[in-house]
Write a protein that holds these residues in place. Sequence first.
Motif, mmCIF file in Angstrom:
data_model
loop_
_atom_site.group_PDB
_atom_site.id
_atom_site.type_symbol
_atom_site.label_atom_id
_atom_site.label_comp_id
_atom_site.label_asym_id
_atom_site.label_seq_id
_atom_site.Cartn_x
_atom_site.Cartn_y
_atom_site.Cartn_z
ATOM 1 N N GLN A 309 0.845 -1.197 0.000
ATOM 2 C CA GLN A 309 0.000 0.000 0.000
ATOM 3 C C GLN A 309 0.880 1.246 0.000
ATOM 4 O O GLN A 309 2.069 1.185 0.318
ATOM 5 N N ASN A 310 0.273 2.350 -0.324
ATOM 6 C CA ASN A 310 0.947 3.636 -0.254
ATOM 7 C C ASN A 310 1.305 3.919 1.205
ATOM 8 O O ASN A 310 0.406 4.028 2.049
ATOM 9 N N PRO A 311 2.590 4.015 1.558
ATOM 10 C CA PRO A 311 2.953 4.227 2.963
ATOM 11 C C PRO A 311 2.586 5.620 3.471
ATOM 12 O O PRO A 311 2.576 5.856 4.682
ATOM 13 N N GLY A 312 2.258 6.534 2.570
ATOM 14 C CA GLY A 312 1.866 7.870 2.988
ATOM 15 C C GLY A 312 0.483 7.928 3.603
ATOM 16 O O GLY A 312 0.245 8.658 4.570
ATOM 17 N N ASP A 319 -2.285 4.948 -10.429
ATOM 18 C CA ASP A 319 -1.321 5.622 -11.310
ATOM 19 C C ASP A 319 -0.943 6.997 -10.765
ATOM 20 O O ASP A 319 0.208 7.438 -10.877
ATOM 21 N N ALA A 320 -1.916 7.689 -10.152
ATOM 22 C CA ALA A 320 -1.703 9.069 -9.700
ATOM 23 C C ALA A 320 -0.898 9.158 -8.411
ATOM 24 O O ALA A 320 -0.346 10.218 -8.102
ATOM 25 N N THR A 321 -0.820 8.061 -7.639
ATOM 26 C CA THR A 321 -0.148 8.141 -6.335
ATOM 27 C C THR A 321 1.194 7.435 -6.285
ATOM 28 O O THR A 321 1.793 7.325 -5.217
ATOM 29 N N LEU A 322 1.675 6.944 -7.426
ATOM 30 C CA LEU A 322 2.978 6.291 -7.431
ATOM 31 C C LEU A 322 4.061 7.260 -6.975
ATOM 32 O O LEU A 322 3.963 8.471 -7.209
#
Length: 332
Positions: A309-312, A319-322
């Motif tokens: 998962q996105n660690p942020g 695609d937008a949060t890579l």
Amino acid sequence: MTILHLGHQPADLGGIEPALMSTDPAGFDADLDVNAVKFTGGRSHSSAFSLAFPPPAGDLWLQVRLRAPDTSSADFYYKDVSVLAFRDASGNTVAELRGRKSTPTIFARASGDTVTDGANGIDKGTGTVHWINVRVAVGADITIELHDGAGLMSSATAANTAGKGKPVSAVFGNTNMHSHFGDATWYYAHIAVLDGTPTIGRRFARQVPGMAGAHSQWAGTLAALGDGNIATRMSSDTAGQRQSATLAGPAGPSGAAIAAVHIKAVAQAGTSGPGSLAGFLRIGGVDHDASAAALSSAVPEQVIFSWPQNPGDGAVWTDATLPAEIGLLSAP
């Protein structure tokens, strides 16, 4: 998801030289990479290559994209051949994909107390692209399943009372791949090995460092991290130093579900200084570190760091949060 191996570059495989890499688009999926391993030769061509990995805790899954030889009479193998052999730590073959001389078929073989061949198989075809997915399970029995894409094409099971171990290497025989008297051309690409997670339907896009990022504390040039040459490196002699970069290259099919982001490095500890390495993602100006992995000082080794998962924000990737940057951190 535990990844045991990723990649088809010369640094990833034993027996592959840079001269065998090709940018011919027939050999690979352009959404995922920029090259493939290309072979051209007559019917007696023989150039085995291999990869090694830690023993899996669960079933082993291997994926490879094979584009079959491209001549009209290349459907048939010149001889009965080993297409792909899985071996344990003692060098015993536990399972194989085999090619039949009499038909253009790749089939499964389990090698336990006896050898058991699976029925049916993959019709190799002429210049045909196959996304091969193989499951190997080793315990009281040895079972191998051969899938072409998602379709189960051949399977075999043999008793294993002799106690053969789980596979730790895979050898592509790459011998007598066709029966044509003249030369033919064929390709391998997109090799992945997973522990306990099916490779069916999964794809891995390979990007490399592009421009220098927010951190530039390591010695050497950034190009050394993406050229596929083990002999060219960056280095750190002090724990806590960071090196980051933007990414260049294919990012995968647009809009596809993203299961995880991975950083793969080929790294080695020095005789003094930091003995571990951590990967990190830089998102919104914040560095998110993975747990550090201890390195061998004897030989370079593959190290993989993963973020499901996105660690942020803990959300699934899109695609937008890579991440805008990836990086490496030297650790004690």
